[in-house]
Design an enzyme around this catalytic site. Structure first.
Site, PDB file in Angstrom:
ATOM      1  N   GLY A   1       0.811  -1.218   0.000  1.00 56.82           N
ATOM      2  CA  GLY A   1       0.000   0.000   0.000  1.00 56.82           C
ATOM      3  C   GLY A   1       0.843   1.265   0.000  1.00 56.82           C
ATOM      4  O   GLY A   1       0.506   2.248  -0.680  1.00 56.82           O
TER       5      GLY A   1
ATOM      6  N   ASN B   1      -8.355   3.794   8.177  1.00 61.06           N
ATOM      7  CA  ASN B   1      -7.745   2.690   8.924  1.00 61.06           C
ATOM      8  C   ASN B   1      -7.907   2.831  10.432  1.00 61.06           C
ATOM      9  O   ASN B   1      -7.787   1.856  11.160  1.00 61.06           O
ATOM     10  CB  ASN B   1      -6.256   2.568   8.588  1.00 61.06           C
ATOM     11  CG  ASN B   1      -5.537   3.894   8.623  1.00 61.06           C
ATOM     12  OD1 ASN B   1      -5.893   4.824   7.904  1.00 61.06           O
ATOM     13  ND2 ASN B   1      -4.531   4.005   9.465  1.00 61.06           N
TER      14      ASN B   1
ATOM     15  N   GLN C   1      -7.582  -0.600   3.157  1.00 63.86           N
ATOM     16  CA  GLN C   1      -8.411  -1.211   4.209  1.00 63.86           C
ATOM     17  C   GLN C   1      -9.731  -1.756   3.652  1.00 63.86           C
ATOM     18  O   GLN C   1     -10.462  -2.431   4.370  1.00 63.86           O
ATOM     19  CB  GLN C   1      -8.717  -0.178   5.303  1.00 63.86           C
ATOM     20  CG  GLN C   1      -7.508   0.257   6.120  1.00 63.86           C
ATOM     21  CD  GLN C   1      -6.997  -0.805   7.091  1.00 63.86           C
ATOM     22  OE1 GLN C   1      -7.718  -1.746   7.437  1.00 63.86           O
ATOM     23  NE2 GLN C   1      -5.759  -0.673   7.504  1.00 63.86           N
TER      24      GLN C   1
ATOM     25  N   SER D   1      -3.507  -3.638  -0.861  1.00 63.25           N
ATOM     26  CA  SER D   1      -2.404  -4.292  -0.162  1.00 63.25           C
ATOM     27  C   SER D   1      -2.816  -5.702   0.222  1.00 63.25           C
ATOM     28  O   SER D   1      -3.964  -5.940   0.581  1.00 63.25           O
ATOM     29  CB  SER D   1      -2.044  -3.488   1.089  1.00 63.25           C
ATOM     30  OG  SER D   1      -0.992  -4.107   1.774  1.00 63.25           O
TER      31      SER D   1
ATOM     32  N   HIS E   1      -1.437  -7.825   2.709  1.00 63.73           N
ATOM     33  CA  HIS E   1      -1.347  -8.354   4.085  1.00 63.73           C
ATOM     34  C   HIS E   1      -2.525  -7.958   4.965  1.00 63.73           C
ATOM     35  O   HIS E   1      -2.625  -8.411   6.104  1.00 63.73           O
ATOM     36  CB  HIS E   1      -0.017  -7.963   4.730  1.00 63.73           C
ATOM     37  CG  HIS E   1       0.125  -6.528   5.122  1.00 63.73           C
ATOM     38  ND1 HIS E   1       0.035  -6.101   6.419  1.00 63.73           N
ATOM     39  CD2 HIS E   1       0.360  -5.418   4.386  1.00 63.73           C
ATOM     40  CE1 HIS E   1       0.223  -4.787   6.475  1.00 63.73           C
ATOM     41  NE2 HIS E   1       0.423  -4.343   5.243  1.00 63.73           N
TER      42      HIS E   1
ATOM     43  N   THR F   1      12.874  -6.946  -9.952  1.00 65.06           N
ATOM     44  CA  THR F   1      12.529  -8.340 -10.249  1.00 65.06           C
ATOM     45  C   THR F   1      11.217  -8.719  -9.560  1.00 65.06           C
ATOM     46  O   THR F   1      11.029  -8.448  -8.374  1.00 65.06           O
ATOM     47  CB  THR F   1      13.678  -9.277  -9.796  1.00 65.06           C
ATOM     48  OG1 THR F   1      14.850  -8.875 -10.498  1.00 65.06           O
ATOM     49  CG2 THR F   1      13.364 -10.730 -10.101  1.00 65.06           C
TER      50      THR F   1
ATOM     51  N   CYS G   1       3.642   6.769  18.533  1.00 64.73           N
ATOM     52  CA  CYS G   1       4.766   7.133  19.386  1.00 64.73           C
ATOM     53  C   CYS G   1       5.932   7.511  18.483  1.00 64.73           C
ATOM     54  O   CYS G   1       6.562   6.657  17.895  1.00 64.73           O
ATOM     55  CB  CYS G   1       5.140   5.945  20.238  1.00 64.73           C
ATOM     56  SG  CYS G   1       6.364   6.340  21.462  1.00 64.73           S
TER      57      CYS G   1
HETATM   58  N1  PLP Z   1      -3.035   2.957   3.474  1.00 64.80           N
HETATM   59  C1  PLP Z   1      -3.806   2.571   4.507  1.00 64.80           C
HETATM   60  C2  PLP Z   1      -5.192   3.126   4.640  1.00 64.80           C
HETATM   61  C3  PLP Z   1      -3.318   1.650   5.447  1.00 64.80           C
HETATM   62  O1  PLP Z   1      -4.084   1.280   6.465  1.00 64.80           O
HETATM   63  C4  PLP Z   1      -1.995   1.152   5.274  1.00 64.80           C
HETATM   64  C5  PLP Z   1      -1.416   0.216   6.270  1.00 64.80           C
HETATM   65  O2  PLP Z   1      -1.732   0.235   7.430  1.00 64.80           O
HETATM   66  C6  PLP Z   1      -1.249   1.575   4.171  1.00 64.80           C
HETATM   67  C7  PLP Z   1      -1.803   2.478   3.304  1.00 64.80           C
HETATM   68  C8  PLP Z   1       0.123   1.045   3.915  1.00 64.80           C
HETATM   69  O3  PLP Z   1       0.037  -0.265   3.387  1.00 64.80           O
HETATM   70  P1  PLP Z   1       1.269  -1.275   3.439  1.00 64.80           P
HETATM   71  O4  PLP Z   1       1.403  -1.726   4.851  1.00 64.80           O
HETATM   72  O5  PLP Z   1       0.903  -2.384   2.508  1.00 64.80           O
HETATM   73  O6  PLP Z   1       2.469  -0.522   2.971  1.00 64.80           O
END
Ligand code: PLP
Length: 395
Positions: free
Chosen positions: A73, A153, A181, A201, A203, A239, A327
């Protein structure tokens, strides 16, 4: 062995699902070829990448040629913003984003500002929804891009992206959405939404880390940020990460197959949790809306308590959640999202995000509520500010 901790932090990341893991394994060892190689090993890897691209494209109603694989992301957000800014600076230097974007957007926008781009921020209301009238009033000639996340998020607000895209297009600007998200959680159709670019993204949806994608509508001119080889149709050098892409494709397929079922289940956990916390814990505020909210998300501010103290108490009880405030460099910053929603600093410091997943159970949710009740009471008993409020009954 120690009792397994309860994981309520799925907005941060998710475990890789078995289907994705099993599908990935051969691509680390047996089918390890570079998809750019002109031989059998290369062709087999290239076929797997094509299949993942086809899968993702069909789920979001795009053409395979509109899906570019990235490292996740963050890279997709960076690429969309910088790539459009640099490719269209002859047309204008004005970019509008929301103030509640992820740091991948906010920090990139700040960097573009230093290069001479003018960045404006659309207003959001107290639940995090974009103020469309305000957006209309700040776009115009010279606006090249309007960027807004599909879903936040931190507080889970689902934005009216279709309307935002219409406003962007009415002044000839492109519309980009960060769907990190939302992809795999909500039904997304890029044509129906009318977006020109969209980040995803892996994960966050039970796929591997370090891989994602950017949808770029055919015909949209975009610069590159990773220059090098000919990969991703000359737009993104490096790659190709074949096993990760294969895992991402499979995870997206499973997430899409089970989308309705997961939505219903996870939102039932979340609703039960929100109802209990609001009814049983005094001086608590739900951040974000009840409707048009990500199914997994519950975010609360607990008055008179620092978010971090609750987080540590929950961690001690084996419950893993996330605090809204970041933090950074030893000082605790209040959440930029909550400040944009109009919360005062003290409340913006006291927030905790719970994000549920398909493996969580109602028993875990109830255990969390009981733990929160006792942690909040204990922490407040130590707070002179709270004592000044007089006697509070805990149910
Ligand atoms: N954008 C949003 C709204 C996210 O919640 C996150 C990750 O928490 C990202 C971008 C970044 O994604 P990535 O962890 O795949 O770099």
């Amino acid at each position: 062995m120690e009792k397994k901790a309860i994981y309520f932090d799925h907005a941060a990341t998710t475990p890789v699902c078995q289907e994705a893991l099993q599908k990935m394994i051969p691509y680390f060892t047996d089918v390890f070829g570079n998809p750019n190689s002109q031989h059998a090993f290369g062709r087999e890897s290239a076929k797997a990448v094509d299949e993942a691209r086809d899968e993702i494209a069909s789920i979001i109603n795009a053409k395979p040629s509109e899906v570019y694989f990235t490292s996740g992301g963050t890279e997709s957000d960076n690429w969309a913003l910088r790539g459009i800014a640099h490719a269209h600076k002859d047309k204008g230097n004005h970019i509008v984003i929301s103030p509640i974007e992820h740091a991948a957007m906010l920090v990139t926008a700040k960097a573009l500002e230093k290069e001479g781009f003018k960045i404006d921020y659309m207003k959001v209301d107290s639940q995090g929804f974009v103020d469309l009238q305000h957006l209309k009033s700040i776009v115009g000639e010279g606006t090249i891009l309007v960027g807004c996340m599909m879903a936040n998020n931190e507080v889970g607000t689902i934005e009216p992206i279709k309307e935002i895209a219409e406003i962007a297009h009415s002044v000839g600007a492109y519309c980009f959405t960060d769907a990190v998200q939302a992809a795999g959680v909500l039904k997304l159709d890029v044509k129906e939404l009318g977006v020109d670019l969209m980040s995803m993204s892996s994960h966050k949806i039970y796929g591997p880390k370090g891989v994602g994608a950017l949808y770029v509508r055919n015909g949209v001119k975009i610069g590159s940020i990773l220059t090098g080889g000919h990969q991703e149709r000359m737009k993104r050098g490096g790659t190709t990460n074949v096993p990760a892409i294969v895992g991402f494709g499979e995870a997206f397929k499973i997430a899409n197959r089970d989308l309705d079922k997961n939505f219903e289940y996870v939102s039932s956990l979340r609703d039960h949790f929100i109802d209990r916390v609001l009814n049983e814990v005094p001086f608590v505020k739900l951040n974000g809306p009840r409707q048009n909210r990500l199914p997994a998300n519950a975010d609360f501010s607990f008055e008179f308590i620092e978010g971090e103290s609750i987080l540590f108490s929950l961690d001690l009880a084996g419950i893993c959640v996330s605090s809204g405030s970041a933090c950074s460099s030893g000082s605790l910053e209040p959440s930029h999202v909550l400040l944009a929603l109009g919360l005062e600093e003290a409340l913006a410091h006291g927030s905790i995000r719970f994000s549920f997943g398909k493996h969580n159970t109602m028993e875990e949710v109830d255990y969390a509520v009981e733990t929160i009740k006792s942690a909040v009471q204990r922490l407040r008993d130590m707070s002179p500010l709270f004592k000044a409020q007089g006697d509070i009954k805990y149910v």
